[in-house]
Design an enzyme around this catalytic site. Structure first.
Site, PDB file in Angstrom:
ATOM      1  N   ASN A 105       0.932  -1.195   0.086  1.00 35.03           N
ATOM      2  CA  ASN A 105      -0.082   0.113  -0.091  1.00 35.03           C
ATOM      3  C   ASN A 105       1.028   1.300   0.160  1.00 35.03           C
ATOM      4  OD1 ASN A 105      -2.838  -1.070   0.330  1.00 35.03           O
ATOM      5  ND2 ASN A 105      -2.256  -1.727   2.262  1.00 35.03           N
TER       6      ASN A 105
ATOM      7  N   CYS B 205      -4.464  -7.540  -4.607  1.00 35.69           N
ATOM      8  CA  CYS B 205      -5.120  -6.428  -4.797  1.00 35.69           C
ATOM      9  C   CYS B 205      -5.711  -6.855  -6.135  1.00 35.69           C
ATOM     10  CB  CYS B 205      -4.206  -5.166  -5.129  1.00 35.69           C
ATOM     11  SG  CYS B 205      -4.744  -3.695  -5.834  1.00 35.69           S
TER      12      CYS B 205
ATOM     13  N   ASN C 165      -7.584  -4.890  -8.404  1.00 35.53           N
ATOM     14  CA  ASN C 165      -7.268  -3.951  -9.611  1.00 35.53           C
ATOM     15  C   ASN C 165      -5.742  -4.066 -10.044  1.00 35.53           C
ATOM     16  OD1 ASN C 165      -9.742  -2.769 -10.054  1.00 35.53           O
ATOM     17  ND2 ASN C 165      -9.243  -1.291  -8.046  1.00 35.53           N
TER      18      ASN C 165
ATOM     19  N   GLU D 176      -9.560   2.593   1.347  1.00 37.41           N
ATOM     20  CA  GLU D 176      -8.840   1.467   1.382  1.00 37.41           C
ATOM     21  C   GLU D 176      -7.715   1.452   2.756  1.00 37.41           C
ATOM     22  OE1 GLU D 176      -6.653  -0.226  -1.796  1.00 37.41           O
ATOM     23  OE2 GLU D 176      -7.894   0.592  -3.208  1.00 37.41           O
TER      24      GLU D 176
ATOM     25  N   CYS E 277     -11.747  -0.425  -5.860  1.00 44.24           N
ATOM     26  CA  CYS E 277     -11.034  -1.386  -5.303  1.00 44.24           C
ATOM     27  C   CYS E 277     -11.738  -2.695  -5.765  1.00 44.24           C
ATOM     28  CB  CYS E 277     -11.215  -1.531  -3.729  1.00 44.24           C
ATOM     29  SG  CYS E 277     -10.558  -3.034  -2.913  1.00 44.24           S
ATOM     30  N   GLY E 278     -10.884  -3.550  -6.402  1.00 40.95           N
ATOM     31  CA  GLY E 278     -11.394  -4.786  -7.217  1.00 40.95           C
ATOM     32  C   GLY E 278     -11.798  -5.751  -6.214  1.00 40.95           C
TER      33      GLY E 278
HETATM   34  N1  LIG Z   1      -5.412  -1.686   0.677  1.00 39.31           N
HETATM   35  C1  LIG Z   1      -5.602  -3.184   0.318  1.00 39.31           C
HETATM   36  C2  LIG Z   1      -4.971  -3.795  -0.711  1.00 39.31           C
HETATM   37  C3  LIG Z   1      -5.275  -3.298  -2.074  1.00 39.31           C
HETATM   38  C4  LIG Z   1      -6.599  -3.549  -2.484  1.00 39.31           C
HETATM   39  C5  LIG Z   1      -6.903  -3.145  -4.099  1.00 39.31           C
HETATM   40  N2  LIG Z   1      -6.809  -1.804  -4.255  1.00 39.31           N
HETATM   41  C6  LIG Z   1      -7.958  -3.831  -4.708  1.00 39.31           C
HETATM   42  O1  LIG Z   1      -8.350  -3.636  -5.899  1.00 39.31           O
HETATM   43  O2  LIG Z   1      -8.303  -5.082  -4.530  1.00 39.31           O
HETATM   44  C7  LIG Z   1      -5.445  -3.692   1.633  1.00 39.31           C
HETATM   45  O3  LIG Z   1      -4.430  -3.263   2.545  1.00 39.31           O
HETATM   46  O4  LIG Z   1      -5.822  -5.051   1.815  1.00 39.31           O
END
Ligand SMILES: N[C@@H](CCC[C@H](N)C(=O)O)C(=O)O
Length: 277
Positions: A63, A72, A74, A212, A221-222
């Site tokens: 992150n 992650c 996306n 996030e 966020c995917g």
């Molecule tokens: N911030 C998340 C990890 C990233 C998730 C992402 N942007 C997605 O698209 O899934 C974490 O700390 O778990």
């Protein structure tokens, strides 16, 4: 000097470094520096390509605050486009080792700037133990929590990473900068959590606002979109195939054969060299 590529999936933007063909310094520190929007390149997260002993390739994800995350959604579409374009993998379907297990991307269409990619994200898990939730309850499904005198019905799920999903009648009434941060850091989630506020438009269309963990509000966020789709189908019997509309665009989430498939774009922004000193 470190070669990088900057990409985004629905406005969720990332710096990717090839960690096979160049030596990288401490990843947590590097992520903090390159993701900084004023003193760095600017991004929500950073990924490193590594060799894998169990899959075709390995993805490490960090992150913007330097913390490591297991997965992650996306990001993995961007990662898949990059390793496919750079011929670091063979074929349009391959396996990516992540800290959340093996993910399976499939390149649907491929152009220089933008590709469309489906990823098999595996299964959703609800156990409080996996979420590291501070509760005696086996799972958190539509439970009430109070934030600033307001009650929110929260569900917690692991889809690659940990997510809180909250269905609301009107997203316009949600101040995500205040409530998102409070839920991310709530004592129920000692390891913190990503937060997704979701409004059901109809059986096959959701609108989602994302906060996030380790970043703040992002455009999409995917894995959060996938979490919302799974929880929606359980609590509201919504379709197993939904379009999740986020601030940065739309991703399709399909649940089939007990697994979750995410389909969406991955787009190149630029390539360059980063001066790490
Ligand atoms: N911030 C998340 C990890 C990233 C998730 C992402 N942007 C997605 O698209 O899934 C974490 O700390 O778990």
């Amino acid at each position: 000097m470190l070669e990088f590529i900057k990409m985004h999936g629905l406005g969720n933007d990332f710096i990717i470094f090839d960690g096979i063909n160049q030596d990288l310094p401490d990843h947590n520190e590097l992520a903090k520096k390159v993701c900084d929007r004023h003193f760095g390149i600017g991004a929500d997260g950073m990924m490193v390509v590594k060799q894998s002993s169990s899959s075709d390739i390995k993805m490490l994800f960090y992150n913007a605050d330097g913390s490591q995350a297991p997965m992650c959604g996306n990001g993995i579409r961007c990662f898949a486009k990059y390793v496919f374009d750079e011929k670091l993998v063979r074929g349009k379907e391959f396996e990516v080792e992540t800290l959340a297990g093996i993910m399976r991307p499939r390149i649907i269409s491929s152009e220089e700037k933008i590709s469309f990619i489906e990823v098999n994200l595996g299964k959703a898990y609800f156990s409080s133990e996996m979420i590291h939730a501070n509760t005696n309850k086996e799972k958190i499904l539509n439970e009430s929590i109070e934030i600033d005198g307001n009650i929110f019905k929260i569900s917690a799920v692991v889809v690659g990473s940990v997510h809180a999903v909250i269905f609301v009648d009107d997203l316009n009434k949600i101040d995500i900068n205040v409530i998102g941060r409070k839920i991310e850091n709530h004592q129920l989630f000692p390891n913190k959590i990503n937060v997704n506020f979701c409004q059901i438009i109809d059986d096959t269309n959701f609108q989602v606002l994302t906060w996030e963990r380790g970043v703040g509000q992002t455009l999409a966020c995917g894995t959060g979109a996938a979490s919302a789709a799974v929880v929606g189908s359980i609590l509201y019997n919504t379709s197993k195939k939904v379009n999740v509309h986020l601030l940065g665009g739309t991703v399709e989430i399909e649940q089939r054969d007990n697994e979750i498939f995410m389909t969406g774009p991955a787009e190149v922004i630029c390539k360059g060299v980063y001066y790490d000193k």
